[in-house]
Design a protein around this motif. Structure first.
Motif, short mmCIF file in Angstrom:
data_model
loop_
_atom_site.label_atom_id
_atom_site.label_comp_id
_atom_site.label_asym_id
_atom_site.label_seq_id
_atom_site.Cartn_x
_atom_site.Cartn_y
_atom_site.Cartn_z
N ALA A 1 23.00 38.84 63.77
CA ALA A 1 23.91 39.94 64.06
C ALA A 1 23.39 41.25 63.46
CB ALA A 1 25.31 39.63 63.53
N TYR A 2 22.84 41.17 62.24
CA TYR A 2 22.27 42.34 61.58
C TYR A 2 21.17 42.95 62.44
CZ TYR A 2 19.17 44.85 58.39
OH TYR A 2 18.35 45.79 57.82
N VAL A 3 20.28 42.12 62.95
CA VAL A 3 19.18 42.61 63.78
C VAL A 3 19.73 43.25 65.05
CG1 VAL A 3 17.19 41.89 65.17
CG2 VAL A 3 17.50 41.00 62.85
N ASP A 4 20.73 42.64 65.67
CA ASP A 4 21.32 43.18 66.89
C ASP A 4 22.02 44.51 66.65
OD1 ASP A 4 20.41 41.03 68.37
OD2 ASP A 4 22.33 39.96 68.30
N ILE A 5 22.71 44.64 65.53
CA ILE A 5 23.50 45.84 65.25
C ILE A 5 22.63 46.99 64.74
CG2 ILE A 5 25.28 46.82 63.73
CD1 ILE A 5 26.62 43.98 63.87
N PHE A 6 21.77 46.71 63.74
CA PHE A 6 21.04 47.78 63.06
C PHE A 6 19.65 48.04 63.65
CE2 PHE A 6 24.21 46.44 59.97
CZ PHE A 6 24.82 47.65 59.73
N LYS A 7 19.19 47.15 64.50
CA LYS A 7 17.90 47.31 65.20
C LYS A 7 16.80 47.85 64.28
CE LYS A 7 20.24 47.86 69.61
NZ LYS A 7 20.80 46.58 69.52
N PRO A 8 16.37 47.04 63.31
CA PRO A 8 15.29 47.47 62.41
C PRO A 8 14.05 47.92 63.17
CG PRO A 8 16.20 45.37 61.71
CD PRO A 8 16.78 45.67 63.06
N ALA A 9 13.30 48.85 62.58
CA ALA A 9 12.14 49.45 63.23
C ALA A 9 10.95 48.50 63.36
CB ALA A 9 11.71 50.70 62.46
N SER A 10 11.01 47.35 62.70
CA SER A 10 9.93 46.37 62.80
C SER A 10 10.54 44.99 63.08
CB SER A 10 9.10 46.35 61.51
OG SER A 10 9.91 46.02 60.41
N PRO A 11 9.72 44.07 63.60
CA PRO A 11 10.25 42.75 63.97
C PRO A 11 10.79 41.96 62.78
CG PRO A 11 7.94 42.99 64.68
CD PRO A 11 8.30 44.19 63.88
N VAL A 12 11.89 41.26 63.03
CA VAL A 12 12.51 40.36 62.05
C VAL A 12 12.72 39.03 62.75
CG1 VAL A 12 14.54 39.93 60.61
CG2 VAL A 12 13.75 42.28 60.96
N ARG A 13 12.31 37.96 62.07
CA ARG A 13 12.49 36.62 62.66
C ARG A 13 12.96 35.66 61.58
NH1 ARG A 13 8.14 33.32 66.28
NH2 ARG A 13 9.46 31.52 66.63
N LEU A 14 13.80 34.71 61.95
CA LEU A 14 14.33 33.73 61.01
C LEU A 14 13.60 32.41 61.14
CD1 LEU A 14 16.67 35.83 61.56
CD2 LEU A 14 18.11 34.10 60.53
N PHE A 15 13.44 31.75 59.97
CA PHE A 15 12.74 30.47 59.90
C PHE A 15 13.48 29.53 58.97
CE2 PHE A 15 9.66 33.67 60.97
CZ PHE A 15 8.90 33.07 61.96
N SER A 16 13.23 28.24 59.14
CA SER A 16 13.83 27.25 58.25
C SER A 16 12.89 26.82 57.14
CB SER A 16 14.31 26.03 59.05
OG SER A 16 13.24 25.48 59.77
N ASN A 17 11.59 27.25 57.22
CA ASN A 17 10.66 26.91 56.14
C ASN A 17 9.62 28.03 55.96
OD1 ASN A 17 8.00 26.22 57.56
ND2 ASN A 17 9.46 24.92 58.68
N GLU A 18 9.07 28.09 54.75
CA GLU A 18 8.13 29.15 54.40
C GLU A 18 6.81 29.07 55.14
OE1 GLU A 18 7.58 30.32 50.28
OE2 GLU A 18 9.56 29.46 49.80
N LYS A 19 6.33 27.86 55.39
CA LYS A 19 5.03 27.70 56.05
C LYS A 19 5.04 28.36 57.42
CE LYS A 19 1.62 24.25 57.37
NZ LYS A 19 1.27 22.86 57.45
N ASP A 20 6.06 28.10 58.22
CA ASP A 20 6.16 28.72 59.55
C ASP A 20 6.35 30.23 59.43
OD1 ASP A 20 5.89 26.23 60.69
OD2 ASP A 20 8.04 25.98 61.11
N ALA A 21 7.12 30.67 58.44
CA ALA A 21 7.34 32.10 58.23
C ALA A 21 6.03 32.81 57.89
CB ALA A 21 8.37 32.31 57.12
N GLU A 22 5.25 32.22 56.99
CA GLU A 22 3.96 32.81 56.61
C GLU A 22 3.01 32.88 57.81
OE1 GLU A 22 2.59 30.39 53.39
OE2 GLU A 22 3.89 31.38 51.94
N ALA A 23 2.96 31.83 58.61
CA ALA A 23 2.07 31.80 59.77
C ALA A 23 2.46 32.91 60.75
CB ALA A 23 2.12 30.44 60.46
N TRP A 24 3.76 33.11 60.98
CA TRP A 24 4.21 34.16 61.88
C TRP A 24 3.86 35.54 61.33
CZ3 TRP A 24 8.10 37.97 61.39
CH2 TRP A 24 8.39 38.66 62.57
N LEU A 25 4.04 35.73 60.02
CA LEU A 25 3.70 37.02 59.42
C LEU A 25 2.22 37.34 59.57
CD1 LEU A 25 5.87 36.95 56.18
CD2 LEU A 25 6.14 38.50 58.13
#
Length: 118
Positions: free
Chosen positions: A85-109
């Motif tokens: 909801a935060y991403v939809d409302i405030f539309k940050p200037a850079s991509p934001v993505r949610l993950f359930s684990n750090e390994k996948d988050a790091e790979a995406w970054l």
């Protein structure tokens, strides 16, 4: 907070934290004192229970121009829903993505950094 050799700023939100405008401003000042003056990657560990106020959300969104991308790690369905909801409302200037684990988050970054360098 910790800024690693891999170029990722890691932020762990403390259990029970209440994050408002002043807390976000202090975090941004700390990032500047750490010498991070260029756009960077951020991995936010949001697995603890916390609250971020509306003015905290607005203030945080204003700083996203300094981020290449932000990965948020959470296993909490409520945090996931609120983060989306935060991403939809405030539309940050850079991509934001949610993950359930750090390994996948790091790979995406790392992939986001690669896309920026092309």
């Amino acid at each position: 907070m910790h800024y690693g050799d891999d170029g990722i700023l890691r932020v762990k939100i403390m259990e029970g934290a209440v994050i408002g405008r002043e807390q976000v401003k202090m975090q941004m000042e700390t990032i500047e004192r750490m010498g991070i003056h260029i756009p960077h990657l951020a991995l936010v560990d949001a697995r603890n229970d916390f609250t971020i106020t509306k003015d905290g959300q607005e203030t945080a969104a204003a700083y996203y121009h300094m981020r290449i991308a932000t990965a948020v790690v959470t296993g909490n369905p409520v945090t996931r829903m609120l983060s989306n909801a935060y991403v939809d409302i405030f539309k940050p200037a850079s991509p934001v993505r949610l993950f359930s684990n750090e390994k996948d988050a790091e790979a995406w970054l790392i992939k986001q950094m690669t896309l920026v360098r092309k």
